[in-house]
Structure formats: C-alpha cells, structure tokens
Scaffold this motif. Structure first.
Motif, PDB file in Angstrom:
ATOM      1  N   LYS A   1      38.878 -64.981  29.277  1.00 56.64           N
ATOM      2  CA  LYS A   1      37.736 -64.851  30.189  1.00 56.64           C
ATOM      3  C   LYS A   1      36.438 -65.327  29.557  1.00 56.64           C
ATOM      4  O   LYS A   1      35.533 -65.783  30.261  1.00 56.64           O
ATOM      5  CB  LYS A   1      37.609 -63.406  30.657  1.00 56.64           C
ATOM      6  N   ARG A   2      36.333 -65.242  28.243  1.00 59.30           N
ATOM      7  CA  ARG A   2      35.111 -65.730  27.613  1.00 59.30           C
ATOM      8  C   ARG A   2      34.969 -67.239  27.758  1.00 59.30           C
ATOM      9  O   ARG A   2      33.876 -67.777  27.567  1.00 59.30           O
ATOM     10  CB  ARG A   2      35.094 -65.356  26.125  1.00 59.30           C
ATOM     11  N   ALA A   3      36.075 -67.936  28.084  1.00 61.47           N
ATOM     12  CA  ALA A   3      36.044 -69.394  28.233  1.00 61.47           C
ATOM     13  C   ALA A   3      36.058 -69.840  29.688  1.00 61.47           C
ATOM     14  O   ALA A   3      36.035 -71.033  29.961  1.00 61.47           O
ATOM     15  CB  ALA A   3      37.223 -70.009  27.490  1.00 61.47           C
ATOM     16  N   VAL A   4      36.092 -68.892  30.629  1.00 60.55           N
ATOM     17  CA  VAL A   4      36.175 -69.267  32.048  1.00 60.55           C
ATOM     18  C   VAL A   4      34.942 -70.053  32.474  1.00 60.55           C
ATOM     19  O   VAL A   4      35.030 -71.018  33.223  1.00 60.55           O
ATOM     20  CB  VAL A   4      36.370 -68.011  32.913  1.00 60.55           C
ATOM     21  N   TRP A   5      33.752 -69.642  31.981  1.00 57.78           N
ATOM     22  CA  TRP A   5      32.529 -70.359  32.364  1.00 57.78           C
ATOM     23  C   TRP A   5      32.635 -71.824  31.971  1.00 57.78           C
ATOM     24  O   TRP A   5      32.186 -72.697  32.716  1.00 57.78           O
ATOM     25  CB  TRP A   5      31.306 -69.712  31.716  1.00 57.78           C
ATOM     26  N   ARG A   6      33.202 -72.108  30.774  1.00 55.15           N
ATOM     27  CA  ARG A   6      33.315 -73.504  30.328  1.00 55.15           C
ATOM     28  C   ARG A   6      34.267 -74.267  31.225  1.00 55.15           C
ATOM     29  O   ARG A   6      34.002 -75.423  31.591  1.00 55.15           O
ATOM     30  CB  ARG A   6      33.784 -73.570  28.873  1.00 55.15           C
ATOM     31  N   HIS A   7      35.390 -73.649  31.592  1.00 58.07           N
ATOM     32  CA  HIS A   7      36.345 -74.298  32.493  1.00 58.07           C
ATOM     33  C   HIS A   7      35.658 -74.654  33.808  1.00 58.07           C
ATOM     34  O   HIS A   7      35.812 -75.766  34.334  1.00 58.07           O
ATOM     35  CB  HIS A   7      37.533 -73.360  32.724  1.00 58.07           C
ATOM     36  N   THR A   8      34.865 -73.728  34.346  1.00 55.85           N
ATOM     37  CA  THR A   8      34.164 -73.974  35.612  1.00 55.85           C
ATOM     38  C   THR A   8      33.084 -75.043  35.441  1.00 55.85           C
ATOM     39  O   THR A   8      32.925 -75.926  36.291  1.00 55.85           O
ATOM     40  CB  THR A   8      33.544 -72.671  36.136  1.00 55.85           C
ATOM     41  N   LEU A   9      32.328 -74.955  34.347  1.00 59.96           N
ATOM     42  CA  LEU A   9      31.267 -75.941  34.118  1.00 59.96           C
ATOM     43  C   LEU A   9      31.852 -77.341  33.967  1.00 59.96           C
ATOM     44  O   LEU A   9      31.324 -78.311  34.527  1.00 59.96           O
ATOM     45  CB  LEU A   9      30.473 -75.561  32.874  1.00 59.96           C
TER      46      LEU A   9
ATOM     47  N   ALA B   1      25.306 -78.449  30.391  1.00 60.11           N
ATOM     48  CA  ALA B   1      24.570 -77.382  31.081  1.00 60.11           C
ATOM     49  C   ALA B   1      23.203 -77.874  31.532  1.00 60.11           C
ATOM     50  O   ALA B   1      22.768 -77.616  32.665  1.00 60.11           O
ATOM     51  CB  ALA B   1      24.426 -76.169  30.168  1.00 60.11           C
ATOM     52  N   ALA B   2      22.499 -78.609  30.660  1.00 62.08           N
ATOM     53  CA  ALA B   2      21.184 -79.126  31.026  1.00 62.08           C
ATOM     54  C   ALA B   2      21.284 -80.135  32.160  1.00 62.08           C
ATOM     55  O   ALA B   2      20.415 -80.198  33.032  1.00 62.08           O
ATOM     56  CB  ALA B   2      20.531 -79.767  29.810  1.00 62.08           C
ATOM     57  N   ALA B   3      22.360 -80.937  32.166  1.00 57.20           N
ATOM     58  CA  ALA B   3      22.531 -81.946  33.208  1.00 57.20           C
ATOM     59  C   ALA B   3      22.858 -81.327  34.554  1.00 57.20           C
ATOM     60  O   ALA B   3      22.405 -81.821  35.602  1.00 57.20           O
ATOM     61  CB  ALA B   3      23.635 -82.925  32.803  1.00 57.20           C
ATOM     62  N   LEU B   4      23.636 -80.241  34.548  1.00 60.05           N
ATOM     63  CA  LEU B   4      24.088 -79.656  35.809  1.00 60.05           C
ATOM     64  C   LEU B   4      23.122 -78.621  36.378  1.00 60.05           C
ATOM     65  O   LEU B   4      23.201 -78.294  37.563  1.00 60.05           O
ATOM     66  CB  LEU B   4      25.468 -79.024  35.620  1.00 60.05           C
ATOM     67  N   ALA B   5      22.221 -78.106  35.552  1.00 60.00           N
ATOM     68  CA  ALA B   5      21.282 -77.103  36.059  1.00 60.00           C
ATOM     69  C   ALA B   5      20.476 -77.612  37.254  1.00 60.00           C
ATOM     70  O   ALA B   5      20.337 -76.893  38.252  1.00 60.00           O
ATOM     71  CB  ALA B   5      20.363 -76.626  34.941  1.00 60.00           C
ATOM     72  N   PRO B   6      19.937 -78.840  37.218  1.00 57.97           N
ATOM     73  CA  PRO B   6      19.189 -79.307  38.393  1.00 57.97           C
ATOM     74  C   PRO B   6      20.049 -79.405  39.652  1.00 57.97           C
ATOM     75  O   PRO B   6      19.555 -79.161  40.759  1.00 57.97           O
ATOM     76  CB  PRO B   6      18.694 -80.694  37.954  1.00 57.97           C
ATOM     77  N   LEU B   7      21.333 -79.742  39.492  1.00 60.40           N
ATOM     78  CA  LEU B   7      22.223 -79.765  40.657  1.00 60.40           C
ATOM     79  C   LEU B   7      22.440 -78.352  41.181  1.00 60.40           C
ATOM     80  O   LEU B   7      22.392 -78.112  42.389  1.00 60.40           O
ATOM     81  CB  LEU B   7      23.566 -80.399  40.289  1.00 60.40           C
ATOM     82  N   ALA B   8      22.701 -77.408  40.270  1.00 62.08           N
ATOM     83  CA  ALA B   8      22.931 -76.024  40.691  1.00 62.08           C
ATOM     84  C   ALA B   8      21.690 -75.441  41.364  1.00 62.08           C
ATOM     85  O   ALA B   8      21.790 -74.646  42.307  1.00 62.08           O
ATOM     86  CB  ALA B   8      23.328 -75.170  39.486  1.00 62.08           C
ATOM     87  N   GLU B   9      20.505 -75.853  40.904  1.00 58.83           N
ATOM     88  CA  GLU B   9      19.268 -75.335  41.492  1.00 58.83           C
ATOM     89  C   GLU B   9      19.116 -75.767  42.941  1.00 58.83           C
ATOM     90  O   GLU B   9      18.530 -75.040  43.754  1.00 58.83           O
ATOM     91  CB  GLU B   9      18.081 -75.819  40.654  1.00 58.83           C
ATOM     92  N   THR B  10      19.674 -76.930  43.284  1.00 56.30           N
ATOM     93  CA  THR B  10      19.535 -77.417  44.666  1.00 56.30           C
ATOM     94  C   THR B  10      20.281 -76.537  45.655  1.00 56.30           C
ATOM     95  O   THR B  10      19.999 -76.592  46.860  1.00 56.30           O
ATOM     96  CB  THR B  10      20.045 -78.865  44.798  1.00 56.30           C
ATOM     97  N   VAL B  11      21.247 -75.744  45.184  1.00 56.58           N
ATOM     98  CA  VAL B  11      21.961 -74.843  46.097  1.00 56.58           C
ATOM     99  C   VAL B  11      21.486 -73.401  45.906  1.00 56.58           C
ATOM    100  O   VAL B  11      22.164 -72.456  46.294  1.00 56.58           O
ATOM    101  CB  VAL B  11      23.487 -74.950  45.919  1.00 56.58           C
ATOM    102  N   GLY B  12      20.308 -73.254  45.298  1.00 54.59           N
ATOM    103  CA  GLY B  12      19.680 -71.938  45.233  1.00 54.59           C
ATOM    104  C   GLY B  12      19.987 -71.107  44.014  1.00 54.59           C
ATOM    105  O   GLY B  12      19.711 -69.900  44.011  1.00 54.59           O
TER     106      GLY B  12
END
Length: 625
Positions: free
Chosen positions: A336-344, A386-397
């Motif tokens: 479970k500690r690696a689930v975030w990486r799998h999702t990212l 993470a830095a690259a995807l943060a702006p995309l994630a921000e667009t969905v709130g």
C-alpha cells in the motif's frame, strides 16, 4: 560472543539446547541466516537424537524451536508453513511458556503483514503489539524493540501509514538497551527508509551515517550493505546521478559478499539498483541490472514485473506501460505504501499516450500520497512526474495539487489555452475585460514585472505621459475593484502578487530538457509538454507584447515534440512517435519531413494504406510545386 564464523564442527561441539537457542537469537539481528538455520538444524538433531535435560520452568525447547523456525520461514515468505508453526506453538504452549509464545506472536505478525490484506494487516498489528508487550514483561528489551521495529516497518510502513511507522520505529530505537548498539544500528536502516519516503532526507542521511560509524568499528557486511542501499535511495531522491551510481555500485559489491545475494533478497537489490539508476536517468546502467534480474527470476516474477512497469512508465512506450501497470493491478499484491506511485505512473503513461483522463487519475494519486502521511511522499518519490502532473490534477479541482503548485504563492495563472486565474482556495478570479485583464496577462508573461513606462508604451503609446499615467491609474482601480490586490505597484514597477504561471514553468521545464540526456531528457520533455495545454494567449492575437513570448513558446513546443518523436523512434515505440509528430504537424501542417517520418511509423504499425495515402499527399504537393 558470536564467533566470526560458525561451522558444522563448531555446532557439533554444542549439545545444550539453551546455548543453541542463544546462538540462534544472537545470529538473527546480524543477518547471518545460513548459520542461524544451521544452528536450528543442530538443535533439532539434539532434541531428536539424545536425551536432554528437561527445560527449566517456563521453557520448552521444542516450542521455542518451532517459534524460531516460524520467524525464519516467514522471513522467507513461506507463509503457510510459518502460520502452521505459529499455530502449533500457540496451541501446545501453556501460559508459562512466555518466550515461545512471544516469539511465535512476532512470527505471526511478520507472516500476516506479508499477506497484505486489510484483515491480515489488522491481525498482524495486534500480534506485533502483543509480542512487544510480552517481551516487555519477560523482560527482554532487545526483543521488545525488535517487535516495535517490525510493527512499525511491516505493520505500518509497508501498508501505507508512514507517520505511525516513524513513531513506532523511533520508539524501538529508544527501547534498545545500551549494550545492544549493534542491533540498534541495524534498525537505523529501516528508520532511514521511512524518513526518506517522508522526504526527511537530511535526517535519513544522518541516521545512516550513524549506522555506518558503528559498522566501521564492528564490521557486518550484510548490515553495512543495507545502509549503503539507504544512502543510494537518499541520493536518488535528491536527483544526484553521480552519487546514486557510486552508492549502488558500493552496495552491490558489499551485497555480493553476503550469503543471501543469490536469494530473493539479492534479486530485490538488483531490481532496486535498476530502479534507482533509472530514476536519475542512467539508462544503460539501469537496463543492465534489470536484464540480470530478469535472467535470474524470469519476466513473470512479481518484483521484476513491478520494476519493469515503473521503468517503462517513466520514459518507455506508454501503451506498454499501461498494459504492465494494469497487469500488476490485477495481481493485487502491491504494498500500500507504493499504491500512490502505481496510480501516479498510470496517470503519467495515460497522459503520454494522449488519453484524456490523466487528470483525475493524477488527482487520486496525490490523495493516496497524502494518505501515506504527506504529499511529499510523491514529490520526493517521483519529483519530476509529480511536478508535471500537478497542473493537470489541479484542473479537475485537486486542492492538494494546487497547494503543491503554489508552494506558498497566492494565485495560479494559466496563459495557455483559455487564460484564467485561480486563488489558493480554488476560487476563480474573473478578470475584467479590456486593459485591466490584459495587464494581468502581460505581467504574468514577465515574471519580474515591468516598469510603468513599458506598460504605458504598450497601452497608451500616442498620448502624453501625464494622460497615460492617469489612464493607467484608472485601469488599476478597475482591476482592484474587480479582483482585489492582484497587481502590486512597487515604486516605478508593476508586478503580480506571487503567482504560479504556466508559461514561466514551461520555460523552466524546457530549459531543463536541454541539459539532460537519454530517457531523462524524454521524461523532462513530457513534463514540459504537460504544461502547454493549448495555444498561448489566444485572446490577445494582435498585441505586440505577446508576440515574442508566443513565438518562443511555439518554437520550444515543436522542439520538445521532435525530441519525443526522435526518442520514441530510437526505441521502436512507433505509436508514441506518431502521436508526437501528429501534434507537431497540427502546428506546422506543411512540414514534409515530419509527414515522411509519420508515414514510416504508420508503415511500421501495419497501417500501410494510411502510410501510402500520406506519401501520396506528399507527391501531390511536390508536383504542384
């Protein structure tokens, strides 16, 4: 005192069960598993072959042997065998057999934590808690600390709660008695793992150097290797390619001297070396270690699959990465500690494949990272992605992504696509039409602000300076009435309040690409491209102040797409190359060189008719010319 080496001849001289158990206990924290196993084998032979003195009250040689076997089989992931041994001990022991019961509970916690289901993890935590309590009653502070350590590492860290894990392991370190400096030093590596994942890199490094200082005085190749691996993880988290390479090599040399290097533990080390080297862009070195691991365990091995998926998702073929990541998800064994990486990484591969649902996947990954304790878990574990995807994630709130982007700044300003401004709380800022809104966009393009005279020349070039300044004050008044304090006047300069601006981030990201090589350059190119969500300032097509910024952004955008296409071509990732070329061609439709390259990739993908059609269009164009 444990000798440097325990041989069969040494063991043959020992017939006292109590002494054999004591030797086995002392060998465990040293990681000398082969000798420990041989010691337990000798104990079993002694108990079977010769009459031995009865165990003192509260002891049972047979049950204590079973408990030790359960610990070792659980460590080797022979979980059913470990569970059977634990149940036998707990079934046959009476309340006076405190040592056997406590050690069996420790083994139960370890085995259940490896199973990894929610129910098994809860049961594992109960077992570790009870074991620590019983060890405290014996009293045996060494074992109590060991139970706390495993409770924190196996019961919480592996299953995604890094904050509780850090607290329990810190408690374990404080519990070791002064005479157990070696055992405490061995536990420091586990503590450093947690600190590294939490982004506490300076603390992790200090902890590891404390352990190294101990092992310099008291050599233990197995534990020293673990510490060097920990330092390699810290170096990779810092993006230190040279340091990561050096430390991985040192760790491998140390590990190769250990008895376990040919086991699944050695396989894990090879794979971790590959993953760390890949993270810092050392492609060839990473690939050689990964191929060695594949040769050792085969492509179907779960750990091999996971490392292959991570490396492919970062900068390999995105469609293949999605296949590998989906296959791993079906295995349902990821810690479970690696689930975030799998999702990212799934979000990253989704974005790179040109699919439209990367943003919500990235938002979920940031939520999972926070669930581990802090969003720094993601920003340290995969900083560029993470830095690259943060702006995309921000667009969905995603408020997590927005907080990550802002890093203490006040507003998010987007100039690509439809320009918009968003406050730190997610509230949109409605820019007034005309000059007030244009001023915000103009200042956003220029990160250090602009002199008032420059703004006057752009806005009111044909009026007297006094009139121009009066009109500019009116613009600022209208803007402040509509948006609050968004533009700040600093003497003879105007600037935005501290802001995250997509154009500025795009410029920085594209500069980083030029300084990189190999897969690192490809990954950084995608990170820059993720910021370009549409044409720059489409609502200001005729403004002179936007022309240079627009031309520069357009040039860099095409440069990045060509880099991605070239990299994909070298790797034989034809669909990836085709997607990049199509995006570039949408900007420059008359580029015959890109059209020819597209036809080659279409042909390689088996889309021969489409390739011939595209080449036919080129022939028609050439004939017309």
């Amino acid at each position: 005192m444990i000798p440097a080496e325990i041989t069969d001849e040494t063991l043959a001289e020992i017939a006292d069960p109590a002494k054999l158990l004591s030797v086995a206990w002392d060998l465990e924290p040293l990681g000398r598993w082969t000798e420990r196993s041989a010691t337990l084998d000798r104990l079993e032979r002694v108990l079977r072959a010769t009459p031995v003195s009865p165990a003192p009250p509260g002891r049972s040689w047979e049950l204590e042997l079973d408990a030790e076997r359960a610990i070792d089989t659980g460590r080797g992931r022979r979980l059913e065998e470990a569970a059977a041994l634990v149940e036998r001990v707990l079934r046959d022991a009476d309340p006076s057999h405190r040592t056997a019961i406590a050690r069996a509970l420790l083994a139960r916690g370890q085995a259940l934590s490896w199973i990894g289901t929610d129910d098994s993890v809860r049961a594992a935590r109960r077992a570790f808690t009870e074991a620590a309590s019983r060890f405290g009653e014996l009293p045996n502070r060494d074992w109590q600390a060991s139970a706390l350590l495993r409770h924190g590492y196996s019961g919480w860290y592996q299953h995604g709660d890094l904050v509780v894990a850090e607290q329990l392991i810190a408690q374990a370190l404080a519990t070791y008695p002064p005479e157990s400096a070696g055992r405490r030093a061995g536990a420091l590596g586990s503590y450093a793992d947690v600190l590294t994942d939490l982004g506490e890199l300076d603390r992790a490094e200090a902890v590891l150097h404390e352990a190294l200082a101990h092992f310099a005085l008291h050599p233990n190749p197995h534990r020293a290797s673990e510490v060097t691996w920990g330092l390699a993880r810290v170096a990779a988290a810092r993006g230190d390619a040279r340091g990561t390479e050096r430390l991985v090599r040192e760790a491998e040399i140390e590990a190769s001297r250990s008895e376990w290097y040919g086991t699944h533990i050695g396989l894990s080390s090879r794979l971790e070396g590959a993953e760390l080297l890949d993270r810092v862009g050392l492609d060839d070195l990473a690939r050689s270690r990964f191929e060695a691991a594949v040769e050792q365990a085969g492509e179907a091995d779960e750990e091999v699959m996971q490392t292959g998926a991570v490396m492919t998702a970062r900068s390999g073929d995105p469609w293949r990465a999605l296949e590998l990541l989906q296959e791993l998800a079906r295995c349902n064994w990821i810690e479970k500690r690696a689930v975030w990486r799998h999702t990212l990484l799934t979000a990253w591969a989704t974005y790179r494949a040109g699919r439209g649902d990367a943003a919500p996947i990235a938002a979920r990954a940031f939520e999972q990272a926070v669930g581990c304790g802090t969003v720094r878990v993601a920003t340290v574990g995969e900083p560029d992605i993470a830095a690259a995807l943060a702006p995309l994630a921000e667009t969905v709130g995603s408020s997590i992504a927005r907080e990550l982007m802002l890093d203490g700044r006040e507003v998010v300003v987007r100039l690509f696509g439809t320009p918009e401004v968003t406050r730190a709380d997610g509230a949109p800022v409605a820019l007034p039409p005309g000059k007030p809104g244009e001023l915000v966009r103009m200042l956003a393009v220029h990160g250090h602000g602009l002199a008032v005279e420059v703004v006057l020349e752009a806005f009111f070039p044909e009026v007297p300076p006094t009139t121009g300044r009066h009109r500019l004050r009116q613009v600022l008044t209208r803007l402040r009435a509509a948006t609050g304090e968004l533009v700040v006047r600093d003497g003879d300069n105007l600037r935005l309040v501290p802001a995250w601006v997509d154009l500025r981030e795009f410029r920085r990201a594209s500069e980083r690409v030029r300084a990189a090589r190999g897969s690192r350059a490809t990954q950084l190119a995608y990170a820059a491209l993720a910021l370009r969500t549409g044409p720059l300032l489409p609502g200001d097509p005729y403004t002179e102040w936007a022309r240079e910024a627009r031309d520069q952004a357009e040039f860099r955008y095409l440069e990045l797409l060509d880099l991605v296409a070239d990299s994909a071509s070298v790797r034989g990732s034809h669909q990836e190359a085709l997607t990049a070329l199509e995006a570039a061609l949408a900007e420059e439709p008359d580029d015959d060189e890109r059209r020819t390259a597209m036809a080659e990739h279409l042909d390689a993908l088996g889309r021969h008719r489409a390739a011939r059609h595209l080449l036919g269009e080129l022939d028609e164009t050439a004939s017309a010319d």
